[in-house]
Design an enzyme around this catalytic site. Structure first.
Site, mmCIF file in Angstrom:
data_model
loop_
_atom_site.group_PDB
_atom_site.id
_atom_site.type_symbol
_atom_site.label_atom_id
_atom_site.label_comp_id
_atom_site.label_asym_id
_atom_site.label_seq_id
_atom_site.Cartn_x
_atom_site.Cartn_y
_atom_site.Cartn_z
ATOM 1 N N ARG A 165 0.848 -1.189 0.000
ATOM 2 C CA ARG A 165 0.000 0.000 0.000
ATOM 3 C C ARG A 165 0.878 1.232 0.000
ATOM 4 O O ARG A 165 1.821 1.310 0.790
ATOM 5 C CB ARG A 165 -0.883 0.059 1.265
ATOM 6 C CG ARG A 165 -1.947 -0.999 1.450
ATOM 7 C CD ARG A 165 -2.974 -1.122 0.360
ATOM 8 N NE ARG A 165 -3.395 0.068 -0.364
ATOM 9 C CZ ARG A 165 -4.290 0.988 0.054
ATOM 10 N NH1 ARG A 165 -4.867 0.845 1.224
ATOM 11 N NH2 ARG A 165 -4.622 2.023 -0.693
ATOM 12 N N HIS A 168 -0.793 6.147 3.205
ATOM 13 C CA HIS A 168 -2.145 6.706 3.079
ATOM 14 C C HIS A 168 -2.760 6.923 4.442
ATOM 15 O O HIS A 168 -2.402 6.269 5.416
ATOM 16 C CB HIS A 168 -3.049 5.774 2.255
ATOM 17 C CG HIS A 168 -3.250 4.441 2.905
ATOM 18 N ND1 HIS A 168 -2.346 3.414 2.785
ATOM 19 C CD2 HIS A 168 -4.237 3.966 3.716
ATOM 20 C CE1 HIS A 168 -2.763 2.362 3.484
ATOM 21 N NE2 HIS A 168 -3.908 2.680 4.056
ATOM 22 N N HIS A 170 -6.646 6.984 6.041
ATOM 23 C CA HIS A 170 -8.069 6.729 5.802
ATOM 24 C C HIS A 170 -8.866 7.938 6.300
ATOM 25 O O HIS A 170 -8.597 8.435 7.397
ATOM 26 C CB HIS A 170 -8.521 5.480 6.553
ATOM 27 C CG HIS A 170 -7.851 4.223 6.058
ATOM 28 N ND1 HIS A 170 -8.418 3.413 5.109
ATOM 29 C CD2 HIS A 170 -6.664 3.658 6.379
ATOM 30 C CE1 HIS A 170 -7.603 2.385 4.868
ATOM 31 N NE2 HIS A 170 -6.524 2.510 5.626
HETATM 32 FE FE LIG Z 1 -4.762 1.257 5.346
#
Ligand SMILES: [Fe+2]
Lengths: 246, 210
Positions: A165, A168, A170
């Site tokens: 990933r 980031h 959320h």
């Molecule tokens: Fe995440």
């Protein structure tokens, strides 16, 4: 009553990721195969939503540098989380550019090593004793929100043999009704992991990906303290309130 | 220049921020206790009604099932409902006896049920004057769910109201309407309604776009 003529701009479901996106494997068995049923006549069930102005927030709810420490005796820099200090801020507006005031913005994230403080996260990067990873705040009168945190690390996950990933955060926003409810993720401008992420790739339109990029904003950074990333959130526009008379 | 109800052309409108899955760790942000995090002074959770709240006190429970028939153990649900008189009350305040908004999650262990403590909502009149049977609006967020799913929970014992509900009737297949009807159970003197949400396949739950 006042809801009678109210409507929201239709949600463009080709802009959002489809439920079934086989490159993101978990979506395969969790996506409805039947068509969504469209509610033609609007009602208060969809046009209203919760107003969180009376939710009592803690002093550090939007400050992830301060709102968690395993050992409360730790103070000063000994009690701060590891990682790049950042301000994440932005404005919640609707599709007509109208600010959305007093709406709840919530966020959660991994620590600088890419590890979540969650029972189910077993990644080998260590927990940070001074970092929880959750924040919330209400937008102000002009729709602005702001968090202080550290930049999360990228992390591997089991979608493919070697999938990661991108860094980031959320983000969850309510907006004026449950019709505007939105959960998304903010990515960091320039991260080479963004274009190769199977979750980012659930979006078909590269312009839609652009709506999820937090941008470095040197003007809002603090010298000798932290960088700032701006992330504006756009929620569905309210049609009835649009008059060109001002 | 006054143009009531005029809509700017699509090109002038901003695009909505795109949705992304809430992921497996949604609980850190929206269900702290489930993640194993200490709760803050006030959390938005599944107790929507306290004893003083007007109306029939009920418990609403269920599971979320995937296309393989397995329980989804990391789902987060949001509920939004009218009060006992059929009015939506936006003000969320944990000091009042009833809040129309709540959150719950399926559990990682055991039967993996979500649960809400609330009151049975009243029927709600739609903008066009037609009456919708009592219902709770539910939104489902989870890993593998790219944009939250929106459904409604109706009550088995509202037979007449359900039969006349314009939203239930908008579901073309009568068999599929049944996927929205919670079954009534009574246990330990409590009234409980159960609805299993099936994301895909046999008896797939009806999901709405609005
Ligand atoms: Fe995440």
């Amino acid at each position: 009553m006042q809801n009678a003529n109210k409507r929201f701009v239709e949600r463009d479901r080709d802009w959002h990721p489809p439920a079934y996106a086989p490159g993101y494997k978990t979506s395969v068995a969790r996506s409805p195969s039947q068509a969504l049923v469209s509610l033609q006549a609007p009602s208060a069930s969809e046009l209203t939503g919760p107003d969180f102005r009376q939710l009592r927030m803690g002093r550090h709810d939007n400050d992830l540098l301060m709102n968690f420490r395993e050992d409360p005796a730790l103070a000063g820099s000994a009690g701060l989380p590891v990682g790049e200090r950042i301000i994440m801020f932005g404005r919640v507006v609707d599709q007509f550019g109208k600010p959305v005031p007093h709406t709840l913005v919530e966020m959660w994230q991994a620590n600088a090593g890419g590890r979540y403080r969650h029972k189910k996260d077993g990644y080998l990067a260590p927990l940070d004793p001074n970092f929880g990873g959750v924040g919330r705040c209400l937008t102000d009168e002009q729709g602005w929100y702001r968090f202080r945190t550290i930049k999360p690390g990228p992390y591997p996950w089991g979608n493919g043999i070697n999938t990661w990933r991108p860094a980031h955060i959320h983000v969850s926003v309510m907006g004026p009704s449950i019709s505007t409810r939105l959960v998304t993720q903010m990515y960091f401008e320039g991260d080479p992991l963004i274009p190769i992420c199977p979750i980012v790739q659930t979006l078909k339109d590269p312009e839609a990906v652009e709506t999820m990029i937090g941008r470095l904003d040197m003007a809002r950074s603090r010298p000798m303290d932290c960088l700032a990333y701006r992330f504006d959130l756009v929620v569905r526009g309210e049609l009835q309130t649009y008059f060109e008379n001002q | 220049m006054r143009q009531p109800n005029s809509t700017p052309t699509a090109e002038l409108m901003l695009r909505e921020t795109a949705s992304q899955t809430a992921g497996p760790y949604v609980h850190i942000g929206l269900a702290l206790d489930v993640a194993g995090l200490p709760e803050r002074d006030e959390e938005i959770w599944n107790r929507m009604a306290w004893p003083e709240a007007e109306g029939e006190h009920i418990e609403v429970v269920g599971t979320v099932i995937d296309g393989n028939g397995d329980p989804v153990r990391d789902a987060l649900l949001e509920a939004w409902q009218a009060d006992a008189r059929g009015e939506y009350r936006p003000e969320f305040d944990l000091e009042q006896p009833f809040n129309g908004f709540g959150r719950t999650a399926t559990t990682a262990e055991g039967a993996s049920e979500w649960r809400l403590e609330t009151i049975k909502p009243g029927a709600v009149t739609r903008g066009d004057g037609r009456v919708m049977a009592p219902h709770i609006n539910l939104a489902i967020f989870a890993r593998g769910v790219n944009i939250h799913l929106q459904t409604r929970l109706y009550f088995e014992d509202e037979t007449e109201a359900n039969a006349a509900c314009p939203v239930l009737n908008a579901v073309e297949s009568p068999a599929r309407r049944q996927t929205l009807i919670a079954r009534r159970e009574e246990a330990d003197g409590k009234v409980r309604y159960r609805l299993d949400i099936r994301l895909q396949g046999d008896n797939e739950t009806v999901f709405f776009d609005f």
